[in-house]
Scaffold this motif. Structure first.
Motif, mmCIF file in Angstrom:
data_model
loop_
_atom_site.group_PDB
_atom_site.id
_atom_site.type_symbol
_atom_site.label_atom_id
_atom_site.label_comp_id
_atom_site.label_asym_id
_atom_site.label_seq_id
_atom_site.Cartn_x
_atom_site.Cartn_y
_atom_site.Cartn_z
ATOM 1 N N GLU A 874 0.851 -1.205 0.000
ATOM 2 C CA GLU A 874 0.000 0.000 0.000
ATOM 3 C C GLU A 874 0.885 1.253 0.000
ATOM 4 O O GLU A 874 0.975 1.978 0.981
ATOM 5 C CB GLU A 874 -0.922 -0.024 1.224
ATOM 6 C CG GLU A 874 -1.806 -1.243 1.323
ATOM 7 C CD GLU A 874 -2.679 -1.416 0.088
ATOM 8 O OE1 GLU A 874 -3.233 -0.408 -0.388
ATOM 9 O OE2 GLU A 874 -2.794 -2.558 -0.409
ATOM 10 N N SER A 927 -10.368 -7.922 -6.052
ATOM 11 C CA SER A 927 -10.541 -6.470 -6.146
ATOM 12 C C SER A 927 -9.247 -5.739 -5.786
ATOM 13 O O SER A 927 -8.884 -4.726 -6.401
ATOM 14 C CB SER A 927 -11.677 -6.021 -5.224
ATOM 15 O OG SER A 927 -11.380 -6.337 -3.865
ATOM 16 N N ARG A 928 -8.549 -6.284 -4.810
ATOM 17 C CA ARG A 928 -7.290 -5.656 -4.401
ATOM 18 C C ARG A 928 -6.233 -5.812 -5.481
ATOM 19 O O ARG A 928 -5.479 -4.863 -5.785
ATOM 20 C CB ARG A 928 -6.817 -6.296 -3.101
ATOM 21 C CG ARG A 928 -5.617 -5.615 -2.466
ATOM 22 C CD ARG A 928 -5.326 -6.281 -1.132
ATOM 23 N NE ARG A 928 -4.071 -5.800 -0.549
ATOM 24 C CZ ARG A 928 -3.525 -6.302 0.548
ATOM 25 N NH1 ARG A 928 -4.145 -7.298 1.183
ATOM 26 N NH2 ARG A 928 -2.388 -5.829 1.013
ATOM 27 N N ARG A 930 -6.862 -6.161 -8.659
ATOM 28 C CA ARG A 930 -7.269 -5.303 -9.774
ATOM 29 C C ARG A 930 -6.819 -3.867 -9.541
ATOM 30 O O ARG A 930 -6.334 -3.188 -10.452
ATOM 31 C CB ARG A 930 -8.786 -5.371 -9.953
ATOM 32 C CG ARG A 930 -9.283 -4.621 -11.187
ATOM 33 C CD ARG A 930 -10.790 -4.633 -11.288
ATOM 34 N NE ARG A 930 -11.307 -5.987 -11.384
ATOM 35 C CZ ARG A 930 -12.010 -6.584 -10.431
ATOM 36 N NH1 ARG A 930 -12.276 -5.934 -9.308
ATOM 37 N NH2 ARG A 930 -12.452 -7.805 -10.588
ATOM 38 N N ARG A 931 -6.961 -3.396 -8.317
ATOM 39 C CA ARG A 931 -6.558 -2.019 -8.012
ATOM 40 C C ARG A 931 -5.066 -1.822 -8.228
ATOM 41 O O ARG A 931 -4.627 -0.824 -8.796
ATOM 42 C CB ARG A 931 -6.937 -1.695 -6.570
ATOM 43 C CG ARG A 931 -6.537 -0.295 -6.108
ATOM 44 C CD ARG A 931 -7.233 0.048 -4.809
ATOM 45 N NE ARG A 931 -6.986 -0.926 -3.759
ATOM 46 C CZ ARG A 931 -5.896 -0.896 -2.984
ATOM 47 N NH1 ARG A 931 -4.966 0.035 -3.154
ATOM 48 N NH2 ARG A 931 -5.741 -1.805 -2.046
ATOM 49 N N HIS A 932 -4.267 -2.812 -7.783
ATOM 50 C CA HIS A 932 -2.827 -2.706 -7.974
ATOM 51 C C HIS A 932 -2.446 -2.767 -9.451
ATOM 52 O O HIS A 932 -1.548 -2.035 -9.904
ATOM 53 C CB HIS A 932 -2.108 -3.810 -7.209
ATOM 54 C CG HIS A 932 -1.999 -3.564 -5.736
ATOM 55 N ND1 HIS A 932 -1.195 -2.588 -5.210
ATOM 56 C CD2 HIS A 932 -2.601 -4.161 -4.669
ATOM 57 C CE1 HIS A 932 -1.285 -2.588 -3.886
ATOM 58 N NE2 HIS A 932 -2.140 -3.543 -3.537
ATOM 59 N N GLU A 934 -4.264 -1.794 -11.956
ATOM 60 C CA GLU A 934 -4.646 -0.529 -12.594
ATOM 61 C C GLU A 934 -3.619 0.557 -12.297
ATOM 62 O O GLU A 934 -3.316 1.395 -13.162
ATOM 63 C CB GLU A 934 -6.032 -0.112 -12.115
ATOM 64 C CG GLU A 934 -7.146 -0.995 -12.679
ATOM 65 C CD GLU A 934 -8.497 -0.727 -12.037
ATOM 66 O OE1 GLU A 934 -8.522 0.021 -11.021
ATOM 67 O OE2 GLU A 934 -9.512 -1.267 -12.523
ATOM 68 N N LEU A 935 -3.048 0.549 -11.075
ATOM 69 C CA LEU A 935 -1.981 1.503 -10.756
ATOM 70 C C LEU A 935 -0.748 1.244 -11.620
ATOM 71 O O LEU A 935 -0.104 2.188 -12.123
ATOM 72 C CB LEU A 935 -1.627 1.422 -9.274
ATOM 73 C CG LEU A 935 -2.659 1.977 -8.285
ATOM 74 C CD1 LEU A 935 -2.230 1.693 -6.849
ATOM 75 C CD2 LEU A 935 -2.844 3.487 -8.485
#
Length: 975
Positions: A874, A927-928, A930-932, A934-935
């Motif tokens: 994070e 979901s976690r 996917r977020r990483h 996308e970053l």
């Protein structure tokens, strides 16, 4: 039929099990719960007592006309001492029962047997040799409870002699033990004195004369003082004669004269005959147990009632038995005292799975109508799911099972051959079993069965032995098949028993071709006369000019060698077939053999090529395991007690043939399930020297995906734990390992250079064991992969202690282990205590900028660390940039990987990062992830816009495509 606790035979004849009855029949039963003390066993009724109609405990107090016979203080004391002695003797546990836990006792629960009363007319009918289907039992008298055995008959006549009969394994010994223990605990008030006799014991005395009083006093010393009172005891005196088939009784007056004096010396058989004639102690009650073939040895005029002991008629009784056996609270006595114990929830789940399978799988329910096979099911499940006692193997369970049921059993005591019942079964049932394995079938027609039973029978004596076996033991091994599509055929009562008997048939050397049989006879003949003939031919060759004689002389020496080679080639062929069977992979049944065993009992089936269709071919992977197990010294010793000795020379030659074939296979790379089967074979064989030679070429232990239950951990540790050469890699990923399994496998882990423990749900408790592993002076691990385990910061606190004292570890992966900020801070503070580490992966651990930066700075200052993985944490944009700048500094120190890019270029570790994501898509938080991703995608896009280098742009576009593909797999847009 009877559903009761299995009481082992000891010296009281066969154990449990037979007779399938209609499942809708309900019979009353009795359960006695008692709580035996650890040091003493009070002779009083148990504290908790559940009564149902028909129990032996229901027998009321004697009527008023019977007074107390042994009123004197000394007589009462003698009776009390007799009760205590009997209770202690009949409550002793054999080794096979001690596996169920130290508090398991034979008198903790009783379920009365179902006893069907028979008439002499029924016994005189010729029995059906083979029944092709279960038919409703003919109308008979109602079933008897134990308390009703000596009730008046239908005509109101007093019953003094009761004969109970049942085939091998139906529970005759259980019944005797139960009645004796009931009397000891004063639950049989109808009898004031009970005297049990083992007919096997009496037969061992031969014709040596001894009086009844002498026999009683010799076996039950406290009764010496009250022997004169036996004649006045009347029906309150009960003799129990167990295993009458061991005695050859002659009721002819010319053969056995009359005798009424209990003190007159006579042969034991003569005393039994006069007791049954009611000429000696005519008022005494007598209970006789026997096999069906020996019923006719007592003329029916001397018998007041016949009763057939049957099996379990209700699945609810089967469930009760399994619940009592499998729910013992303190069975945690695994090998090596690792302190393992199954939880109550695990035991309950096991019982529930078995109960569901009993309800839906009619064939296993049919097998469990035999009480002895219920014991075998429990013992097998206990072996598979509970901690395994040292040295216990699956083969030893089956061998012990046969010992419990067949030890001391002769096929026919009246036959001069004195043939062991088990030896006869191995020759006949083993032949049928092996032919089934060879032709890959488990269903047998009546012609198949008769062909194996009647093969080679020529004399009247052999036909008589076959008749006895049919009546007494055939149903113990075979049962009519009740599966749709196979009605009218037979199957072995438990499928694994077919493979066990087939293996026994081979290792006993019973499978011989015609050439082998002729060769053996010729070799023996040559051995007897060869020396004499050679001497004569040598003299003649010197005196006479016959050139052919030296040639004949040499041929005599060659013949034994030729046939010896024929036998050796046969052994090699058997070994080759065994090895091929062991490693024969089937698309529809590719689990390891232990999981297959559990699935056959609990109903959990492995994957099949066509789920809606049955497999076209049968799998017999237990057959080679049993072959190896039967060659072990322990099982050979038990088999010798059963009359099935395996010669040491034969065992050695079979082992050499198997080792030769396994040695060639050992150089192949086997799938994980097949590799475990290979190790399980060595575990069953129980020969460390043999295993060390065969497995000397093993360098990689890949058991990834194999569910490592306690017994599998024990197998691997026992086989590989004593090896000396290092294992290049031990892969135990996705094995459902727990801390207890780690402790069991510790000897193997100490031999590993690369150790993979990913995806095992290992927590902080396991880190204690990993710390001990790293600190062990024999540890040689260089790479340790612990990714995807919930280690948390508490677990890392133990790991850093291990790192501080370890000198071999160079690569450590803690990817996705829930470390958080605290875990990374612990690593940062203690990292300098280790001087050998080269690569550390702490990616995807939910750490923030501060903790990640602290660890990165410690890594840069570390003398040997070269690479630190921090991606998927994070981190803020600023934090990632600081870490990139720190890792890109060319002044030495570890490189820090936080993204797919380094500046405006693609990181050389981009494939490593995306590879980790690809491998863990199904286990990580989608979901976690996917977020990483996308970053990372945004980062790639920014860097592509910031560079003018076409080569870098092309590389960035390629990596973007890979990230978009992963996003599409996760359900993202990828845009």
């Amino acid at each position: 039929m009877r559903w009761g606790r299995h009481l082992p035979r000891a010296s009281w004849g066969p154990g449990l099990g037979r007779a399938f009855q209609a499942a809708d029949e309900r019979f009353s039963f009795l359960i006695h719960w008692s709580w035996p003390l650890k040091r003493e066993r009070p002779l009083e009724p148990p504290r908790v007592f559940i009564r149902h109609h028909g129990s032996s405990a229901d027998s009321g107090p004697p009527s008023g006309r019977h007074g107390q016979l042994f009123r004197g203080a000394s007589a009462a004391e003698a009776i009390q001492q007799h009760r205590q002695n009997l209770a202690e003797w009949f409550s002793r546990l054999p080794r096979e029962e001690r596996q169920f836990g130290p508090t398991f006792a034979l008198d903790t629960v009783h379920v009365d047997p179902v006893i069907r009363e028979s008439t002499p007319d029924e016994l005189l009918r010729p029995p059906a040799e083979l029944a092709l289907e279960h038919q409703p039992p003919p109308a008979r008298l109602p079933p008897l409870a134990l308390s009703q055995l000596f009730d008046p008959d239908a005509c109101g006549h007093r019953v003094q002699t009761v004969v109970l009969y049942g085939t091998v394994g139906t529970g005759k010994s259980t019944l005797v033990r139960k009645m004796v223990l009931d009397w000891c605990y004063r639950r049989l008030p109808a009898f004031e004195l009970l005297i049990p006799f083992s007919c096997e014991d009496l037969s061992s005395l031969g014709p040596a004369p001894a009086s009844l009083c002498h026999l009683v006093a010799q076996r039950y010393t406290p009764l010496k003082e009250i022997l004169p009172l036996m004649a006045t005891a009347g029906s309150r005196l009960l003799f129990v004669l167990h295993g009458l088939e061991h005695l050859n009784l002659d009721f002819q007056l010319a053969g056995t004269g009359l005798c009424s004096d209990p003190e007159e010396p006579k042969a034991p058989a003569a005393i039994i005959v006069n007791l049954l004639r009611k000429y000696m102690l005519p008022e005494a009650s007598i209970l006789v147990t026997t096999r069906p073939s020996a019923i006719g040895r007592i003329p029916s005029k001397y018998v007041g009632r016949y009763g057939e002991i049957c099996g379990f008629s209700d699945t609810n009784l089967q469930k009760l038995y399994f619940q009592l056996r499998l729910n013992q609270p303190d069975c945690g006595h695994g090998a090596g005292d690792v302190g393992v114990s199954t939880t109550p929830a695990q035991r309950d789940n096991l019982v529930q799975m078995l109960s569901r399978n009993l309800e839906g799988h009619h064939q296993i329910a049919a097998a469990c109508f035999l009480p002895s096979y219920c014991w075998l099911v429990c013992a097998t499940l206990h072996f598979l799911h509970a901690p395994t006692p040292a040295g216990q193997t699956l083969t030893s369970i089956y061998t012990s099972f046969l010992r419990l049921n067949f030890s001391g059993e002769m096929l026919d005591s009246t036959n001069s051959s004195k043939l062991s019942l088990m030896a006869y079964a191995a020759r006949t049932m083993g032949k049928l079993a092996y032919e089934g394995v060879s032709s890959r079938k488990t269903y047998f027609s009546e012609e198949d069965v008769c062909g194996c039973l009647e093969a080679g029978i020529k004399t009247e004596e052999e036909f008589q032995l076959l008749h006895v076996f049919r009546r007494d033991a055939l149903r113990f091994f075979l049962a009519p098949c009740i599966e749709p599509g196979h009605l009218g055929t037979f199957v072995f009562t438990v499928p694994a028993m077919q493979e066990y008997l087939a293996a026994l048939y081979i290792v006993l050397g019973l499978r011989k071709t015609a050439l082998q049989r002729v060769g053996k006879e010729v070799t023996e003949l040559m051995g007897r006369v060869g020396e004499d003939v050679s001497l004569v031919l040598g003299i003649m060759a010197k005196l006479l000019p016959l050139r052919a004689l030296p040639l004949l002389f040499n041929l005599l020496k060659v013949v034994p060698r030729v046939f010896g080679r024929v036998v050796g080639k046969s052994r090699e062929a058997v070994a080759q077939a065994m090895v091929l069977e062991m490693f024969r992979e089937e698309d529809y049944y590719n689990d390891d053999v232990l999981d297959q065993m559990g699935a056959s009992i609990l109903g959990v089936e492995g994957p099949r090529r066509h789920p809606d269709e049955p497999p076209e071919d049968e799998v017999f992977e237990l057959f080679p395991m049993f072959m190896g197990g039967l060659l072990s010294a322990h099982n050979r010793a038990v088999l010798a007690q059963l009359g099935c000795p395996i010669k040491n020379l034969d065992a050695m030659e079979n082992a050499q043939a198997i080792k030769k074939k396994l040695g060639k296979l050992g150089r192949q790379v086997l799938p994980p399930s097949e590799l475990l089967d290979h190790l399980f074979f060595h575990y069953e064989f129980q020969n460390q020297r043999f295993s060390a030679e065969v497995l000397s070429s093993l360098r990689q232990l890949n058991l990834a995906g194999v569910r490592m239950t306690p017994v599998k951990c024990t197998v691997v540790a026992a086989v590989l734990g004593s090896g000396r050469h290092a294992l290049d890699e031990v892969n135990l990923a996705s094995c459902q390992l727990d801390p207890a399994g780690l402790r069991t496998l510790m000897p193997v882990l100490l031999r590993a250079r690369k150790l993979g423990l990913q995806l095992n749900s290992l927590g902080p408790e396991a880190c204690r064991d990993l710390r001990d592993l790293l600190l062990h002076d024999k540890c040689q691990i260089t790479t340790l992969r612990l990714s995807n385990n919930p280690l948390t910061a508490a677990g890392v606190a133990f790991l850093v202690e291990g790192l501080a004292g370890n000198t071999s570890l160079t690569h450590l992966s803690l990817l996705h282990t829930g470390l958080g900020d605290k875990g990374l801070e612990l690593l940062a503070a203690q990292l300098d205590r280790n001087q050998q580490l080269k690569e550390l992966n702490v990616a995807y651990n939910g750490a923030g900028d501060t903790a990640a930066l602290a660890l990165a700075k410690a890594a840069r200052e570390h003398p040997s660390l070269e690479l630190l993985h921090l991606y998927f944490n994070e981190l803020s944009s600023e934090g990632r940039q600081v870490l990139r700048d720190l890792g890109g500094n060319s002044e030495g120190g570890a490189r820090v990987v936080v993204s797919l890019t380094e500046g405006t270029a693609v990181s050389e570790y981009w494939s490593v990062i995306l590879g980790e994501v690809q491998r863990n898509l199904n286990s990580w938080d989608r979901s976690r992830v996917r977020r990483h991703l996308e970053l990372l995608l945004r980062d790639l896009d920014d860097n592509r816009g910031a560079t003018l280098n076409p080569w870098r742009k092309a590389q960035l576009l390629r990596v973007e495509g890979e990230v978009r593909a992963l996003l599409e797999q996760l359900g993202g847009s990828g845009s």
